[in-house]
Each structure stands twice: as structure tokens, then as C-alpha cells.
Design a protein around this motif. Sequence first.
Motif, PDB file in Angstrom:
ATOM      1  N   ASP A   9      -0.134  -0.982   2.135  1.00  0.00           N
ATOM      2  CA  ASP A   9       1.036  -1.665   2.662  1.00  0.00           C
ATOM      3  C   ASP A   9       0.850  -3.155   2.334  1.00  0.00           C
ATOM      4  N   LEU A  10       1.933  -3.909   2.373  1.00  0.00           N
ATOM      5  CA  LEU A  10       1.835  -5.345   2.074  1.00  0.00           C
ATOM      6  C   LEU A  10       1.840  -6.195   3.344  1.00  0.00           C
ATOM      7  N   ASP A  11       2.984  -6.226   4.034  1.00  0.00           N
ATOM      8  CA  ASP A  11       3.149  -7.135   5.170  1.00  0.00           C
ATOM      9  C   ASP A  11       2.277  -6.725   6.352  1.00  0.00           C
ATOM     10  N   GLY A  12       1.456  -7.656   6.804  1.00  0.00           N
ATOM     11  CA  GLY A  12       0.569  -7.389   7.927  1.00  0.00           C
ATOM     12  C   GLY A  12      -0.724  -6.711   7.542  1.00  0.00           C
ATOM     13  N   LEU A 104       0.852   0.208  -4.351  1.00  0.00           N
ATOM     14  CA  LEU A 104       1.475  -0.527  -3.254  1.00  0.00           C
ATOM     15  C   LEU A 104       2.791   0.144  -2.883  1.00  0.00           C
ATOM     16  N   VAL A 105       2.949   0.460  -1.605  1.00  0.00           N
ATOM     17  CA  VAL A 105       4.214   0.955  -1.071  1.00  0.00           C
ATOM     18  C   VAL A 105       4.626  -0.011   0.034  1.00  0.00           C
ATOM     19  N   SER A 106       5.794  -0.608  -0.121  1.00  0.00           N
ATOM     20  CA  SER A 106       6.204  -1.665   0.799  1.00  0.00           C
ATOM     21  C   SER A 106       7.696  -1.604   1.077  1.00  0.00           C
ATOM     22  N   SER A 107       8.081  -2.105   2.247  1.00  0.00           N
ATOM     23  CA  SER A 107       9.500  -2.267   2.558  1.00  0.00           C
ATOM     24  C   SER A 107      10.086  -3.465   1.837  1.00  0.00           C
ATOM     25  N   ASP A 108       9.231  -4.343   1.360  1.00  0.00           N
ATOM     26  CA  ASP A 108       9.690  -5.510   0.614  1.00  0.00           C
ATOM     27  C   ASP A 108      10.023  -5.117  -0.820  1.00  0.00           C
TER      28      ASP A 108
END
Length: 211
Positions: A9-12, A104-108
Amino acid sequence: MRYSLIIFDLDGTLADSFPWFLGSLNNVADAFRLRRVPEDEIEPLRRADVREILAHLGVPRWKLPFIARHMRRLKSTQLATIALFPGADQMLRTLKESGVTLTLVSSDSEENARAILGRETAELFSDYNCSAALLGKVGKFRRVIKRAGVDPKRVLAIGDEARDLEAARAAGIDFAAVTWGYTAPEKLRTLNADIVFERMGDIVPKLIQAA
């Protein structure tokens, strides 16, 4: 090494974007006519799951795609205020050099993700599957696993939220929780993750030793 593919994940997890999120939250709430979040409600919300948060903010499901697009666009104008957590780039490089495939799997958006990671660190990832819906990561997990051609038993997802764990379980893969992200550490410790990382510096030793 036990895992041959790691989905980050990316954020956090890799990027320290929570301060940016807090600074933007009430402006976004005003734009979409949602309930504002006073400072004294932030910590309780960090202990809630995503469905409880949406209910608390009064977010109808049909608005989620519009809010997500708005936040990605807003974030793209403020990327200079968001940095990786200290040690994240070296951790990723060490895992890559150990023979692990990184995805990478992200909501962004992928564009935002690459900009936050920086060119050299972004090149460590073999696959990106971004712009995930708030509750839509499981499909993206399955796609990156299929493209990598890896047995799900050798895949680990690393994230900072309960929805990341739920998606990993639905995809049939292990999950590692990091305690420095959006979800409160004490909440994460109740989720029965396969691994819990208390510090960025714990990731490489724990994974390399998990033979």
C-alpha cells in the motif's frame, strides 16, 4: 525467503500522507456537503473501520468515486508536502536486492504514487495497480498476483488499514499490518494480521528470516 511477491500500500504505509489528509478533510467535506470532522473525533475515527467512518461522515456510496477523483486531483497539486517515511526507500531496495518482486496497489493514481516515491524508488516496483476504489482492492490484488504468476501462498500484502487486511483475506494471501499509518495501532493489533510491523526497520529482518 517465504514470500516471493510483496504488494505494498502507499498512503500510511510507505508515504507519510496522513497530515495532508487531515489538512484536506474538512475542505473536501464542505465541497461534497458531508459532515465536518472536529479535532476531537480524529482519534476515535482512526479506531473505526471504513464502513463506520463513511456512516459517521454521512457519505452515500454513490459519492465515493467522485470524492476519490477529487482527492487524487487535489493531492496532485500538493505532492511536495508528502514524503516517504524515513527508511522506506532503503527497505524497498533491500527487499528487491533479496530477490523479492515488489508491486504497488493504491487508492491513489499511479502518477501521484510515482511522484511521491521518486524516480529511483518507483523503478523498484515491477507492477502498479492504482486508483483502487475504497473497497475495491481485492480485485487489484488478484490481478497483480495473476500477472506475476506467483502462488498466492507466497504473496504478502503490507498495509495500514483494516480494509487492506479484508482485501488480502478475500484474495487468499497473507497480510502484514504497519502501526505507523492511518489506523490506530491498538486497532490494528486486534485484526489478527499474519505479521505486525512496529517500525519500518522491522520489515527487512522479519521477512528475510521468514524462510
